[in-house]
Design an enzyme around this catalytic site. Structure first.
Site, PDB file in Angstrom:
ATOM      1  N   HIS A 154       1.196  -0.683   0.401  1.00  0.00           N
ATOM      2  CA  HIS A 154      -0.286   0.081   0.293  1.00  0.00           C
ATOM      3  C   HIS A 154       1.123   1.083   0.108  1.00  0.00           C
ATOM      4  CE1 HIS A 154      -3.150  -2.677   1.305  1.00  0.00           C
ATOM      5  NE2 HIS A 154      -3.776  -1.508   0.644  1.00  0.00           N
ATOM      6  N   LYS A 158      -0.796   4.716   4.509  1.00  0.00           N
ATOM      7  CA  LYS A 158      -1.107   3.562   5.437  1.00  0.00           C
ATOM      8  C   LYS A 158      -0.716   3.607   7.093  1.00  0.00           C
ATOM      9  CE  LYS A 158      -3.454  -0.543   4.411  1.00  0.00           C
ATOM     10  NZ  LYS A 158      -4.976  -0.250   4.857  1.00  0.00           N
TER      11      LYS A 158
HETATM   12  P1  NAD Z   1      -6.982   9.598   5.286  1.00  0.00           P
HETATM   13  O1  NAD Z   1      -6.259   9.634   6.506  1.00  0.00           O
HETATM   14  O2  NAD Z   1      -7.522   9.931   4.398  1.00  0.00           O
HETATM   15  O3  NAD Z   1      -8.465   9.600   5.939  1.00  0.00           O
HETATM   16  C1  NAD Z   1      -9.338   9.310   7.158  1.00  0.00           C
HETATM   17  C2  NAD Z   1     -10.074  11.072   7.944  1.00  0.00           C
HETATM   18  O4  NAD Z   1     -10.731  10.740   9.212  1.00  0.00           O
HETATM   19  C3  NAD Z   1      -9.170  12.028   8.418  1.00  0.00           C
HETATM   20  O5  NAD Z   1      -9.701  12.685   6.992  1.00  0.00           O
HETATM   21  C4  NAD Z   1      -9.704  12.200   9.147  1.00  0.00           C
HETATM   22  O6  NAD Z   1      -9.575  13.507   9.343  1.00  0.00           O
HETATM   23  C5  NAD Z   1     -10.842  11.828   9.489  1.00  0.00           C
HETATM   24  N1  NAD Z   1     -11.337  11.707  11.164  1.00  0.00           N
HETATM   25  C6  NAD Z   1     -10.209  11.314  12.190  1.00  0.00           C
HETATM   26  N2  NAD Z   1     -10.908  11.327  12.987  1.00  0.00           N
HETATM   27  C7  NAD Z   1     -12.167  11.274  12.786  1.00  0.00           C
HETATM   28  C8  NAD Z   1     -13.501  11.944  13.716  1.00  0.00           C
HETATM   29  N3  NAD Z   1     -13.660  11.628  14.886  1.00  0.00           N
HETATM   30  N4  NAD Z   1     -14.896  12.459  12.942  1.00  0.00           N
HETATM   31  C9  NAD Z   1     -15.170  12.560  11.772  1.00  0.00           C
HETATM   32  N5  NAD Z   1     -13.417  12.116  11.002  1.00  0.00           N
HETATM   33  C10 NAD Z   1     -12.157  11.966  11.564  1.00  0.00           C
HETATM   34  O7  NAD Z   1      -7.669   7.877   5.887  1.00  0.00           O
HETATM   35  P2  NAD Z   1      -7.891   6.885   4.222  1.00  0.00           P
HETATM   36  O8  NAD Z   1      -6.921   6.811   2.925  1.00  0.00           O
HETATM   37  O9  NAD Z   1      -9.354   7.638   4.005  1.00  0.00           O
HETATM   38  O10 NAD Z   1      -8.319   5.130   5.022  1.00  0.00           O
HETATM   39  C11 NAD Z   1      -9.412   5.345   6.397  1.00  0.00           C
HETATM   40  C12 NAD Z   1      -9.713   3.801   6.578  1.00  0.00           C
HETATM   41  O11 NAD Z   1     -10.151   3.127   5.376  1.00  0.00           O
HETATM   42  C13 NAD Z   1      -8.274   3.406   6.894  1.00  0.00           C
HETATM   43  O12 NAD Z   1      -8.776   2.627   8.634  1.00  0.00           O
HETATM   44  C14 NAD Z   1      -8.391   2.552   5.914  1.00  0.00           C
HETATM   45  O13 NAD Z   1      -7.468   1.275   6.071  1.00  0.00           O
HETATM   46  C15 NAD Z   1      -9.464   2.013   5.190  1.00  0.00           C
HETATM   47  N6  NAD Z   1      -9.737   2.038   3.872  1.00  0.00           N
HETATM   48  C16 NAD Z   1     -10.415   1.011   4.044  1.00  0.00           C
HETATM   49  C17 NAD Z   1     -10.806  -0.068   1.960  1.00  0.00           C
HETATM   50  C18 NAD Z   1     -12.101  -0.584   1.705  1.00  0.00           C
HETATM   51  O14 NAD Z   1     -12.763  -1.399   1.313  1.00  0.00           O
HETATM   52  N7  NAD Z   1     -12.788  -1.020   3.462  1.00  0.00           N
HETATM   53  C19 NAD Z   1     -10.418   1.281   1.350  1.00  0.00           C
HETATM   54  C20 NAD Z   1      -9.788   1.850   1.936  1.00  0.00           C
HETATM   55  C21 NAD Z   1      -9.499   2.558   2.919  1.00  0.00           C
END
Ligand code: NAD
Length: 265
Positions: A154, A158
């Site tokens: 990744h 991440k």
């Molecule tokens: P990212 O860091 O870009 O986004 C996460 C967001 O959550 C940030 O903008 C952060 O400010 C926000 N956040 C943190 N605390 C918060 C709160 N209390 N209230 C509201 N928002 C809050 O990360 P990302 O790349 O978008 O990934 C996010 C998650 O999704 C990770 O755990 C990643 O592994 C997962 N993910 C899952 C899949 C899937 O298909 N299941 C795919 C991609 C990513």
């Protein structure tokens, strides 16, 4: 159907805004971020790189749960556990994509599922969910002389390792072998570790650049190697799957569901 996004300014959050806007029958209810986020008050459409949507980013998740039919959460584990409590209190459908959750976070989700439909998946792409079935099948057919190794790569932002998808693939392989992943997993190797124990399932983590998500499951046997791989080229596949799950969830009873349930596998 009104869909709200928590973590709306994140990498996935911005994709999810666009996916909700593009989905027939769905309307964007709003977007929430952590209170100290630098984009607070920004227009959600602009955040997603498009036209203004006339809906501003806020920091009040409770209000968003109260006014949405479904909420999509790709944030961080502590926030997801708090959002699960709100789903349980309001009965709102919750789609969880966040990975790296521990037993305590998972318990909060389990409790909320008594009162709200919750769809949770480590990977919302159709391709990976097909892969999960293939991996389990291959592990059940190939004898345990075939060593199973899983590779996850990744982007360098991440925060959790191995990826949720690598762990899901490990559980699928273990299930095909009739064992529990926790009993046979090896997530790190360093130094003089001795010969590989028979039946081990290895998971190796690579991080770098802007890789959206690559996973390979290797069955290394005597004289041959079987490899099953998935490469994500865009986060759109996760966002589209999550919106599909949110719309599906609105006609479900409270409980915990997987992407396999949504896809009818
Ligand atoms: P990212 O860091 O870009 O986004 C996460 C967001 O959550 C940030 O903008 C952060 O400010 C926000 N956040 C943190 N605390 C918060 C709160 N209390 N209230 C509201 N928002 C809050 O990360 P990302 O790349 O978008 O990934 C996010 C998650 O999704 C990770 O755990 C990643 O592994 C997962 N993910 C899952 C899949 C899937 O298909 N299941 C795919 C991609 C990513």
């Amino acid at each position: 159907m009104k869909i709200g996004i928590v973590g709306a300014a994140g990498r996935m959050g911005r994709m999810l805004i666009a996916a909700v806007q593009a989905a027939e029958g769905a309307a964007l209810a709003g977007g929430v971020e952590a209170a100290d986020h630098s984009e607070m008050g920004a227009d959600l459409g602009r955040l997603a790189g498009g036209e203004a949507a006339g809906v501003a980013l806020t920091s009040d998740p409770r209000a968003l749960f109260d006014t949405s039919d479904a909420i999509i959460d790709f944030t961080v584990p502590t926030a997801t556990a708090a959002h699960a409590v709100l789903a349980g209190e309001t009965g709102t459908v919750l789609v969880i994509g966040t990975t790296g959750l521990d037993a305590e976070h998972q318990a909060a989700i389990g409790a909320a599922a008594a009162n709200a439909p919750i769809i949770q998946a480590a990977n919302f792409s159709v391709g990976v969910n097909v892969l999960l079935g293939l991996v389990e099948k291959a592990a059940s057919v190939l004898p345990d002389i075939y060593d199973i190794e899983i590779l996850d790569m990744h982007h360098h932002h991440k925060v959790d390792a191995p990826s949720g998808t690598a762990l899901a693939l490990g559980h699928a392989a273990a299930s095909g072998r009739g064992v529990k992943l926790d009993d046979v997993a090896c997530k790190a190797r360093d130094g003089i570790i001795g010969a590989r124990p028979k039946g081990e399932i290895g998971i190796a983590t690579l991080r770098g650049g802007d890789v959206v998500g690559d996973h390979t499951v290797i069955y290394a046997g005597p004289g041959e190697r079987v490899e099953i791989a998935h490469k994500a080229a865009s986060r759109e596949i996760f966002a589209g799957g999550a919106v599909r799950a949110a719309m599906w969830g609105c006609s479900q009873q409270p409980g915990i569901y997987s992407m396999k349930d949504v896809l009818g596998f």
